[in-house]
Design a protein around this motif. Sequence first.
Motif, PDB file in Angstrom:
ATOM      1  N   PRO A  44      46.552  41.612  29.759  1.00 56.57           N
ATOM      2  CA  PRO A  44      46.071  42.797  30.464  1.00 56.57           C
ATOM      3  C   PRO A  44      44.809  42.444  31.247  1.00 56.57           C
ATOM      4  O   PRO A  44      44.289  41.331  31.127  1.00 56.57           O
ATOM      5  CB  PRO A  44      45.750  43.773  29.321  1.00 56.57           C
ATOM      6  CG  PRO A  44      45.313  42.870  28.212  1.00 56.57           C
ATOM      7  CD  PRO A  44      46.163  41.625  28.347  1.00 56.57           C
ATOM      8  N   THR A  45      44.309  43.384  32.004  1.00 56.54           N
ATOM      9  CA  THR A  45      43.116  43.161  32.804  1.00 56.54           C
ATOM     10  C   THR A  45      41.912  43.810  32.134  1.00 56.54           C
ATOM     11  O   THR A  45      41.847  45.034  32.021  1.00 56.54           O
ATOM     12  CB  THR A  45      43.300  43.749  34.223  1.00 56.54           C
ATOM     13  OG1 THR A  45      44.436  43.127  34.809  1.00 56.54           O
ATOM     14  CG2 THR A  45      42.093  43.494  35.090  1.00 56.54           C
ATOM     15  N   TYR A  46      41.012  42.964  31.670  1.00 59.85           N
ATOM     16  CA  TYR A  46      39.761  43.416  31.049  1.00 59.85           C
ATOM     17  C   TYR A  46      38.683  42.399  31.344  1.00 59.85           C
ATOM     18  O   TYR A  46      38.969  41.259  31.696  1.00 59.85           O
ATOM     19  CB  TYR A  46      39.912  43.551  29.519  1.00 59.85           C
ATOM     20  CG  TYR A  46      40.688  44.769  29.119  1.00 59.85           C
ATOM     21  CD1 TYR A  46      40.080  46.014  29.020  1.00 59.85           C
ATOM     22  CD2 TYR A  46      42.048  44.677  28.859  1.00 59.85           C
ATOM     23  CE1 TYR A  46      40.800  47.144  28.665  1.00 59.85           C
ATOM     24  CE2 TYR A  46      42.782  45.798  28.503  1.00 59.85           C
ATOM     25  CZ  TYR A  46      42.154  47.026  28.410  1.00 59.85           C
ATOM     26  OH  TYR A  46      42.875  48.135  28.073  1.00 59.85           O
ATOM     27  N   GLY A  74      48.002  45.648  34.740  1.00 64.81           N
ATOM     28  CA  GLY A  74      46.784  46.315  35.169  1.00 64.81           C
ATOM     29  C   GLY A  74      47.096  47.638  35.835  1.00 64.81           C
ATOM     30  O   GLY A  74      48.186  48.186  35.692  1.00 64.81           O
ATOM     31  N   ASN A  75      46.130  48.117  36.572  1.00 62.98           N
ATOM     32  CA  ASN A  75      46.226  49.387  37.280  1.00 62.98           C
ATOM     33  C   ASN A  75      45.999  49.110  38.767  1.00 62.98           C
ATOM     34  O   ASN A  75      44.937  48.631  39.147  1.00 62.98           O
ATOM     35  CB  ASN A  75      45.164  50.344  36.725  1.00 62.98           C
ATOM     36  CG  ASN A  75      45.224  51.716  37.337  1.00 62.98           C
ATOM     37  OD1 ASN A  75      45.655  51.889  38.472  1.00 62.98           O
ATOM     38  ND2 ASN A  75      44.770  52.706  36.584  1.00 62.98           N
ATOM     39  N   PHE A  82      43.024  44.334  40.597  1.00 57.66           N
ATOM     40  CA  PHE A  82      44.310  44.412  39.904  1.00 57.66           C
ATOM     41  C   PHE A  82      44.683  43.040  39.363  1.00 57.66           C
ATOM     42  O   PHE A  82      44.643  42.054  40.082  1.00 57.66           O
ATOM     43  CB  PHE A  82      45.382  44.938  40.870  1.00 57.66           C
ATOM     44  CG  PHE A  82      46.775  44.992  40.306  1.00 57.66           C
ATOM     45  CD1 PHE A  82      47.083  45.822  39.246  1.00 57.66           C
ATOM     46  CD2 PHE A  82      47.777  44.208  40.847  1.00 57.66           C
ATOM     47  CE1 PHE A  82      48.368  45.880  38.723  1.00 57.66           C
ATOM     48  CE2 PHE A  82      49.074  44.258  40.341  1.00 57.66           C
ATOM     49  CZ  PHE A  82      49.362  45.096  39.266  1.00 57.66           C
ATOM     50  N   ILE A  83      44.986  42.948  38.123  1.00 58.04           N
ATOM     51  CA  ILE A  83      45.373  41.737  37.363  1.00 58.04           C
ATOM     52  C   ILE A  83      44.400  40.565  37.512  1.00 58.04           C
ATOM     53  O   ILE A  83      44.786  39.411  37.423  1.00 58.04           O
ATOM     54  CB  ILE A  83      46.832  41.293  37.632  1.00 58.04           C
ATOM     55  CG1 ILE A  83      47.024  40.778  39.048  1.00 58.04           C
ATOM     56  CG2 ILE A  83      47.822  42.399  37.294  1.00 58.04           C
ATOM     57  CD1 ILE A  83      48.264  39.922  39.231  1.00 58.04           C
ATOM     58  N   GLU A 102      52.332  47.081  36.372  1.00 57.95           N
ATOM     59  CA  GLU A 102      51.366  48.118  36.076  1.00 57.95           C
ATOM     60  C   GLU A 102      51.623  48.702  34.690  1.00 57.95           C
ATOM     61  O   GLU A 102      52.779  48.932  34.304  1.00 57.95           O
ATOM     62  CB  GLU A 102      51.464  49.233  37.131  1.00 57.95           C
ATOM     63  CG  GLU A 102      50.131  49.737  37.562  1.00 57.95           C
ATOM     64  CD  GLU A 102      50.206  50.771  38.681  1.00 57.95           C
ATOM     65  OE1 GLU A 102      49.136  51.300  38.983  1.00 57.95           O
ATOM     66  OE2 GLU A 102      51.276  51.064  39.228  1.00 57.95           O
TER      67      GLU A 102
END
Length: 125
Positions: A44-46, A74-75, A82-83, A102
């Motif tokens: 995920p994207t964090y 991601g969103n 994104f990503i 997404e």
Amino acid sequence: MKLVFFSVTGQTRRFIKKLDLPAYEIEPANPFFEINEPFILIVPTYDQEITEVVNDFLDYKSNQTYLLGVAGSGNRNFAELFIYTAKDIARDYQVPLLFAFEFSGTSDDVESFKKVVSELEPKRN
């Protein structure tokens, strides 16, 4: 093909469950697990503080030598961000960015990702 993934809120885990493929989840409490087979990483994207355990996993023993590529969730509302976690891992570990989706992915994402996985699997005679 083995999938290795990291999930924070459960979105990535839900995507993995839809795939019905062999998978290993990186555990934040103990990311030091040796995989010993080719795999695709899904993240995920964090911020890096949260995803640092993924790097710990990749840097453990010979894990990074088996990394074939990375996919990211991601969103899309985050535009160029994104990503970004998947993009950073692809750059840092010099592997291809294979797929982006997404949230927990759509049914189309599931089918498209399965195609990516099948194209990476070794051909058997």
